[in-house]
Scaffold this motif. Structure first.
Motif, short mmCIF file in Angstrom:
data_model
loop_
_atom_site.label_atom_id
_atom_site.label_comp_id
_atom_site.label_asym_id
_atom_site.label_seq_id
_atom_site.Cartn_x
_atom_site.Cartn_y
_atom_site.Cartn_z
N HIS A 368 -36.32 6.12 -15.39
CA HIS A 368 -35.66 6.44 -14.13
C HIS A 368 -35.87 5.33 -13.09
O HIS A 368 -35.27 5.38 -12.01
CB HIS A 368 -36.19 7.76 -13.56
N GLU A 369 -36.73 4.37 -13.41
CA GLU A 369 -37.09 3.35 -12.44
C GLU A 369 -36.29 2.07 -12.63
O GLU A 369 -35.71 1.84 -13.69
CB GLU A 369 -38.59 3.03 -12.55
N GLY A 370 -36.27 1.26 -11.58
CA GLY A 370 -35.75 -0.10 -11.70
C GLY A 370 -34.26 -0.23 -11.86
O GLY A 370 -33.77 -1.29 -12.28
N PHE A 371 -33.51 0.83 -11.55
CA PHE A 371 -32.04 0.76 -11.61
C PHE A 371 -31.52 0.36 -13.00
O PHE A 371 -30.49 -0.30 -13.12
CB PHE A 371 -31.50 -0.22 -10.56
N THR A 396 -21.58 -2.80 -8.15
CA THR A 396 -22.85 -2.20 -8.58
C THR A 396 -24.02 -3.12 -8.26
O THR A 396 -25.08 -2.66 -7.80
CB THR A 396 -22.82 -1.88 -10.09
N SER A 397 -23.86 -4.41 -8.51
CA SER A 397 -24.91 -5.37 -8.20
C SER A 397 -25.23 -5.36 -6.71
O SER A 397 -26.40 -5.40 -6.31
CB SER A 397 -24.48 -6.78 -8.63
N THR A 398 -24.19 -5.28 -5.88
CA THR A 398 -24.39 -5.25 -4.42
C THR A 398 -25.10 -3.97 -4.00
O THR A 398 -25.97 -3.99 -3.11
CB THR A 398 -23.04 -5.37 -3.71
N ILE A 399 -24.76 -2.86 -4.66
CA ILE A 399 -25.42 -1.58 -4.37
C ILE A 399 -26.92 -1.69 -4.67
O ILE A 399 -27.76 -1.27 -3.86
CB ILE A 399 -24.79 -0.44 -5.19
N VAL A 400 -27.25 -2.24 -5.84
CA VAL A 400 -28.65 -2.37 -6.23
C VAL A 400 -29.40 -3.25 -5.23
O VAL A 400 -30.52 -2.91 -4.80
CB VAL A 400 -28.77 -2.95 -7.66
N TYR A 402 -28.70 -3.75 -2.12
CA TYR A 402 -28.81 -2.99 -0.87
C TYR A 402 -29.96 -1.97 -0.95
O TYR A 402 -30.76 -1.85 -0.01
CB TYR A 402 -27.48 -2.27 -0.60
N MET A 403 -30.04 -1.27 -2.08
CA MET A 403 -31.09 -0.25 -2.24
C MET A 403 -32.48 -0.89 -2.27
O MET A 403 -33.42 -0.36 -1.68
CB MET A 403 -30.85 0.54 -3.53
N VAL A 404 -32.60 -2.01 -2.97
CA VAL A 404 -33.89 -2.70 -3.04
C VAL A 404 -34.30 -3.19 -1.66
O VAL A 404 -35.47 -3.06 -1.24
CB VAL A 404 -33.83 -3.88 -4.04
N LYS A 405 -33.34 -3.77 -0.93
CA LYS A 405 -33.62 -4.29 0.41
C LYS A 405 -34.13 -3.19 1.33
O LYS A 405 -35.02 -3.42 2.16
CB LYS A 405 -32.35 -4.92 0.98
N HIS A 406 -33.57 -2.00 1.19
CA HIS A 406 -33.96 -0.89 2.05
C HIS A 406 -35.03 0.01 1.41
O HIS A 406 -35.26 1.13 1.87
CB HIS A 406 -32.72 -0.05 2.43
N GLU A 407 -35.65 -0.52 0.33
CA GLU A 407 -36.77 0.14 -0.36
C GLU A 407 -36.40 1.57 -0.79
O GLU A 407 -37.17 2.52 -0.61
CB GLU A 407 -38.01 0.16 0.54
N LYS A 408 -35.22 1.67 -1.34
CA LYS A 408 -34.75 2.96 -1.84
C LYS A 408 -34.65 2.92 -3.36
O LYS A 408 -34.58 1.84 -3.96
CB LYS A 408 -33.38 3.31 -1.23
N LYS A 409 -34.62 4.10 -3.99
CA LYS A 409 -34.56 4.22 -5.43
C LYS A 409 -33.15 4.58 -5.89
O LYS A 409 -32.28 4.92 -5.06
CB LYS A 409 -35.56 5.26 -5.93
N ALA A 410 -32.93 4.55 -7.20
CA ALA A 410 -31.61 4.84 -7.74
C ALA A 410 -31.13 6.24 -7.36
O ALA A 410 -29.95 6.45 -7.08
CB ALA A 410 -31.62 4.69 -9.26
#
Length: 502
Positions: A368-371, A396-400, A402-410
């Motif tokens: 479940h981790e790491g997109f 999808t790459s841009t979404i990932v 964005y989520m990493v930048k904002h310290e969010k999970k999948a």
């Protein structure tokens, strides 16, 4: 000071010089008595039977020779030391036979043969037995892995590419992948066995003989499948050795890669495999330690197996194509040692993998981790929303990112985030429902939809597993066939010898 006078005083002036004896002949004799005494007697029995059947020696002579060989066969060679009266084991046994039946009769055994074809035949007889031992150990390990795969068809885990979490798969899918390489190793061993199990007898020194011998008959009595037909090839060809070395290096290189993963999975950081107590050691100072020493000790054994096989190429390259000592008693043990280390590794891994525990819960959490399900999200945008894969990949790459930048999970990806980013890239929003997003990001769903041939979906993995079990059974039957043929030919030889003697 090493002067001519000093060396002649130390070594003498007649064969064998003491240095030659200590550094070469005595070690070679030890190899001969440890490995080749029994095959030599078997070869001699088969040759004597053939000479009699071809009317080259009389029945009385054959009876005397075979009776003498039977007595020598009962002698314990293990405590024999090199005797400089005889050049090697061949001449020592010949002398024993002369003492039993007389020099003239014993000398008739050597009609139409040479130490050259005898030696090559001994090497092939010993090596084929050792290759069969590898086959046996390999099939046991394959059975262990297939059992582990069967228990973990639905154990979801991350698959790694470039040492980074890539996509969800199953432990069974991973284990089957490695097992398939072992199956190819078995196929290589079968080809190797067929290469080795050809008789050179009758090549004599290198050009056969003027006597009307029957090469096929000695091959049959000794369990060979056929002949190394060209007599020059029978003596000079050594590719059966390099083929053996190649098969062992390929197998052990794959083993070493699997060992790397296994030791990683045993670390506290990975925490995937938990070894049973018999295969771990405690620290002398740190009471909490569970050191996977059984595997750590196995890793250098695998490296030794590779090194010993590689040594065969190092010794043989740039040697003449003919009768050379480079291929003989000083080389053969390198292959025997490689096989010894290979079997040790296979046996150790079989025990470890039969008894280890798998942290299935943690593997699922890691999936479940790491997109690592992002590929399926991109695929949904293609399948359900009609995007090109390049557009869906970019979104999808841009979404990932964005989520990493904002310290969010999948699991935090929302329909609004997808709509905003797709509008930024495409100029229009892409609408996905919450349940569509959850399904796309679910590692279990990721695995289950990959039903393509060879994929990790349980239904496909079960099909592959069934096929691999069938293949293993067929391979085991082939191994049994090899064993049975050697046993049958040995019994036939003993029966034939008894008939001649009686």
């Amino acid at each position: 000071m090493y002067t001519r006078e000093y060396v002649e005083q130390m070594d003498g002036t007649h064969f064998p010089g003491k240095t030659f004896q200590d550094c070469v002949l005595a070690p070679i004799f030890d190899t001969q008595k440890n490995y080749y005494a029994k095959p030599f007697i078997q070869i001699s029995k088969a040759h004597a039977v053939m000479l009699f059947e071809q009317n080259i020696i009389t029945k009385h002579e054959a009876k005397e020779i075979l009776s003498g060989l039977k007595k020598i066969d009962l002698m314990d060679m293990s405590d024999r030391q090199y005797d400089p009266s005889y050049e090697d084991m061949f001449f020592m046994i010949e002398h024993e036979l002369e003492n039993l039946i007389g020099k003239d009769t014993a000398g008739r055994l050597h009609i139409a043969r040479s130490r050259n074809d005898i030696d090559i035949c001994e090497f092939r007889m010993v090596l084929r037995e050792k290759v069969l031992e590898v086959m046996e150990a390999l099939n046991i390990f394959r059975q262990v892995l297939l059992s582990l795969a069967k228990e973990n068809i639905e154990t979801i885990m991350p698959a790694y590419t470039h040492t980074q979490p890539a996509q969800p798969t199953t432990l069974a899918h991973y284990i089957l992948a490695y097992q398939d390489s072992l199956e190819r190793d078995f196929d290589r061993l079968v080809h190797l066995y067929n290469t080795i199990n050809q008789s050179p007898l009758g090549a004599a020194a290198i050009t056969t003989t003027g006597f009307p011998i029957n090469r096929q008959r000695t091959a049959e009595l000794l369990g060979f499948d056929g002949l190394v037909e060209n007599s020059y090839d029978g003596i000079a060809g050594c590719d059966y050795l390099t083929e053996c070395a190649s098969a062992l290096m390929i197998m052990n290189t794959s083993l070493s890669r699997f060992m790397k993963d296994t030791l990683d999975f045993c670390t506290k950081e990975f925490n995937v495999f938990y070894l049973s107590d018999p295969y771990v050691q405690v620290s002398s100072i740190m009471p909490q330690k569970r050191n996977p020493s059984s595997l750590e000790q196995t890793r250098p054994a695998i490296s030794k197996a590779i090194a010993e096989s590689k040594c065969v190429f190092d010794i043989l390259h740039n040697t003449p194509f003919g009768d050379i000592v480079d291929t003989e008693e000083q080389l053969q043990p390198h292959l025997y040692d490689s096989i010894k280390y290979t079997i040790r590794a296979l046996k150790m891994l079989s025990s470890v993998f039969t008894t280890l525990d798998v942290n299935k819960k943690l593997l699922l959490e890691r999936a479940h981790e790491g997109f690592i399900t992002a590929t399926e999200l991109a695929d949904i945008l293609v399948r359900d929303k009609g995007l090109s894969f390049r557009h869906s990949h970019r979104i999808t790459s841009t979404i990932v990112k964005y989520m990493v930048k904002h310290e969010k999970k999948a699991k935090d990806i929302t329909p609004q985030i997808i709509a905003d980013i797709s509008e930024e890239i495409l100029g229009k929003p892409i609408d996905l429902e919450v349940d569509e997003i959850e399904k796309a990001l679910d590692p279990v769903n990721f695995v289950y939809v990959r039903t393509i041939t060879g994929g990790p979906a349980p239904i496909e993995t079960e099909r592959m597993l069934e096929k691999r079990l069938e293949s293993l059974n067929n391979n085991q039957q082939l191994y049994n066939k090899f064993i049975d043929k050697l046993k049958s030919s040995d019994e036939k030889l003993q029966e034939t010898v008894a008939t001649v003697i009686s």
